[in-house]
Design a protein around this motif. Structure first.
Motif, PDB file in Angstrom:
ATOM      1  N   VAL A 269       0.966   2.951  -2.096  1.00 58.70           N
ATOM      2  CA  VAL A 269      -0.383   3.345  -2.490  1.00 58.70           C
ATOM      3  C   VAL A 269      -1.097   2.180  -3.162  1.00 58.70           C
ATOM      4  N   ALA A 270      -2.371   1.976  -2.799  1.00 59.51           N
ATOM      5  CA  ALA A 270      -3.188   0.910  -3.397  1.00 59.51           C
ATOM      6  C   ALA A 270      -4.558   1.469  -3.771  1.00 59.51           C
ATOM      7  N   ASP A 271      -5.198   0.837  -4.754  1.00 63.31           N
ATOM      8  CA  ASP A 271      -6.515   1.299  -5.196  1.00 63.31           C
ATOM      9  C   ASP A 271      -7.656   0.559  -4.501  1.00 63.31           C
ATOM     10  N   ARG A 272      -7.314  -0.260  -3.507  1.00 63.16           N
ATOM     11  CA  ARG A 272      -8.325  -1.002  -2.754  1.00 63.16           C
ATOM     12  C   ARG A 272      -7.716  -1.397  -1.401  1.00 63.16           C
ATOM     13  N   PRO A 273      -8.551  -1.734  -0.422  1.00 67.63           N
ATOM     14  CA  PRO A 273      -7.995  -2.241   0.839  1.00 67.63           C
ATOM     15  C   PRO A 273      -7.243  -3.542   0.583  1.00 67.63           C
ATOM     16  N   LEU A 274      -6.012  -3.623   1.024  1.00 75.42           N
ATOM     17  CA  LEU A 274      -5.170  -4.798   0.824  1.00 75.42           C
ATOM     18  C   LEU A 274      -4.640  -5.194   2.193  1.00 75.42           C
ATOM     19  N   LEU A 275      -5.124  -6.319   2.726  1.00 72.73           N
ATOM     20  CA  LEU A 275      -4.843  -6.691   4.109  1.00 72.73           C
ATOM     21  C   LEU A 275      -3.728  -7.726   4.203  1.00 72.73           C
ATOM     22  N   GLY A 393       2.477  -8.778  -3.075  1.00 70.25           N
ATOM     23  CA  GLY A 393       2.183  -8.506  -4.474  1.00 70.25           C
ATOM     24  C   GLY A 393       2.223  -7.061  -4.907  1.00 70.25           C
ATOM     25  N   MET A 394       2.869  -6.188  -4.127  1.00 66.15           N
ATOM     26  CA  MET A 394       2.923  -4.779  -4.505  1.00 66.15           C
ATOM     27  C   MET A 394       4.180  -4.481  -5.323  1.00 66.15           C
ATOM     28  N   ASP A 395       4.083  -3.472  -6.182  1.00 70.99           N
ATOM     29  CA  ASP A 395       5.198  -3.059  -7.029  1.00 70.99           C
ATOM     30  C   ASP A 395       6.124  -2.145  -6.223  1.00 70.99           C
ATOM     31  N   CYS A 396       7.341  -2.602  -5.991  1.00 65.76           N
ATOM     32  CA  CYS A 396       8.325  -1.811  -5.229  1.00 65.76           C
ATOM     33  C   CYS A 396       9.588  -1.593  -6.049  1.00 65.76           C
ATOM     34  N   SER A 397       9.440  -1.466  -7.355  1.00 61.35           N
ATOM     35  CA  SER A 397      10.611  -1.361  -8.216  1.00 61.35           C
ATOM     36  C   SER A 397      11.399  -0.080  -7.969  1.00 61.35           C
TER      37      SER A 397
END
Length: 497
Positions: A269-275, A393-397
């Motif tokens: 899940v992201a709070d903005r389009p992340l390409l 750069g996404m959190d996958c902890s």
């Protein structure tokens, strides 16, 4: 406040849940059907099978629960993504549905690539220019079945088709629209440039709405067929992977979900389009929660591979025996490698020419090794995508897992060890149907929003902690899987393009 029904239309079965106003599941039902594979890399389903399944499920839910038809307030439907149904002016299907597994539109995809740079398609739509997506399938119908296309009222996503059957309305939610390649993922609307590139009128897919919007009530015909009343409302609905994210509690950024079914989408899940403009491995869709975007790989063939292996090779009655067999083989499957590219690849690259492959076999290998290799090959696909999330750069902890493989502690532990991360399973495997019920519950007013619905309805089960002692062996096996795919890809492109 009233009871709601959540329905998940999957590739091989439909599941339905009857849920009370507090979010408690009071009845469950399911019905199975099978895809059709009329030609190599083609995959279809018969829409009448879905209607039959829906009627069976709703009648069973009412009979099992004893709830009166007039107490059913709202129906929520989710369905397989990247699949289309062409309907005539009377709403009847004009041909079988072309489903997500289908790769017949490769030529049409190449034609579009000659008109517009695939990088531009990704930049606007967030998607790879790929034959799996709906605009390519729509263009195939236009080019190859003009007898159908010229009669079309709509070419709908599967959930939209079912909603049309129930209400007569042609609608599509943001999430399903975002899987079309003719949608602007940043502006949340159809895109004229993309529509022109594909030569497709996007309004064929319906009017864009939020998934929890009520689009109508059951028609007299649908109400009679389902055993309900015309007072029952129907929401727009969404795709199955998007609904599964809702049903597993992914309603805020910083969360990752492994959605296990016939396919295995991996989403964050992201709070903005992340390409992911460098590799394109993960795409940008809209979430079923309209506040957010979903960064995802829409799914390699996962449960479809295990079912094929079970039915066609080992010929077993259930998956439990497969788990027992796989445990007899060590990490790395004694050198056997399985590439789960049974209808093209979505990972580690997107390639419609790829094919499922066993390699590394010797006379020493057993069916135990091949069975473990299937589980490992699918798990390696999960790691491909989680690694890519982290690279951008996404959190996958922590990773949450939902769907059929939650019933296999062995497989869940394998994935935790391979990722080196805790894996949290949902208590109920039917995450997509729960998500559909949550959306219906919001529409009914049982919950003020999806956050409140998640608090009431999402239950977590076992947590699988990674075993550090297994990391080196899994890293080595994963490296061999990546090298095998890289070596095979030129062969796939030469022989199957």
């Amino acid at each position: 406040m009233a009871y709601v029904i959540g329905v998940d239309l999957g590739t091989q079965s439909m599941k339905g849940l009857l849920v009370d106003p507090q979010g408690k599941i009071v009845a469950e039902a399911s019905s199975s059907y099978d895809p059709i594979y009329p030609s190599a890399a083609w995959a279809e389903e018969v829409p009448a099978d879905w209607i039959h399944a829906l009627k069976k499920i709703v009648h069973e839910l009412l009979e099992t629960s004893g709830v009166a038809p007039q107490e059913i307030g709202t129906i929520g439907m989710d369905a397989i993504n990247d699949s289309v149904v062409a309907i005539g002016q009377d709403g009847a299907p004009l041909m079988n549905s072309i489903i997500w597994l289908d790769r017949r539109a490769e030529a049409e995809t190449k034609e579009v690539a000659s008109r517009i740079d695939p990088k531009r398609v990704f930049e606007v739509s967030g998607l790879n220019l790929d034959s799996s997506h709906t605009a390519a399938k729509m263009l195939w119908i236009k080019k190859n079945r003009p007898d159908v296309f010229d009669k079309c009222k709509n070419i709908l996503n599967v959930d939209s088709f079912m909603v049309h059957w129930m209400t007569g309305e042609s609608v599509v939610d943001y999430a399903q629209a975002s899987a079309s390649m003719i949608y602007n993922v940043a502006k949340k609307c159809w895109d004229d440039e993309m529509a022109n590139a594909f030569d497709i009128d996007p309004t064929l897919l319906g009017t864009i709405c939020k998934p929890e919007d009520v689009c109508g009530r059951l028609t007299e015909y649908a109400a009679a067929e389902l055993g309900l009343t015309t007072a029952t409302k129907v929401i727009v609905g969404t795709g199955d992977e998007h609904s599964a994210c809702v049903g597993s509690g992914l309603v805020k950024p910083g969360m990752v979900c492994d959605i296990t079914g016939t396919a295995e989408p991996v989403a964050a899940v992201a709070d903005r389009p992340l390409l992911d403009t460098i590799s394109g491995l993960v795409e940008t869709h809209h979430h079923a929660d309209a506040r957010w975007w979903l960064i995802e790989n829409p799914g390699f063939v996962s449960g479809g591979s295990t079912r094929w292996f079970r039915d066609s090779l080992v010929r077993l009655d259930n998956y439990d025996i497969m788990n027992v067999m796989a445990k007899q083989s060590p990490i790395g499957s004694n050198g056997a490698i399985f590439l789960p590219c049974m209808q093209g690849a979505m990972t580690p690259t997107w390639n419609g020419n790829a094919r499922g492959t066993f390699t590394g076999l010797t006379l020493n290998n057993t069916m135990d090794d091949l069975t473990r290799a299937v589980f490992e090959g699918i798990s390696f696909g999960l790691r491909d995508n989680v690694d890519r999330f982290e690279e951008i750069g996404m959190d996958c902890s922590s990773v949450r897992i939902v769907g059929g493989s939650t019933k296999s502690p062995f497989w869940c532990q394998m994935k935790a060890d391979l990722l080196g991360k805790p894996l949290v399973a949902t208590k109920n495997a039917e995450g997509a149907a729960i998500g559909a019920a949550m959306l219906a519950g919001v529409a009914e007013g049982n919950f003020k929003d999806l956050d409140e619905a998640a608090d009431a309805m999402v239950e977590l089960g076992a947590t699988y902690e990674p075993d550090p002692a297994n990391k080196a062996a899994y890293d080595e096996a994963y490296g061999r899987y990546r090298e095998c795919y890289a070596a095979m890809e030129p062969f796939f492109d030469k022989c199957y393009s």
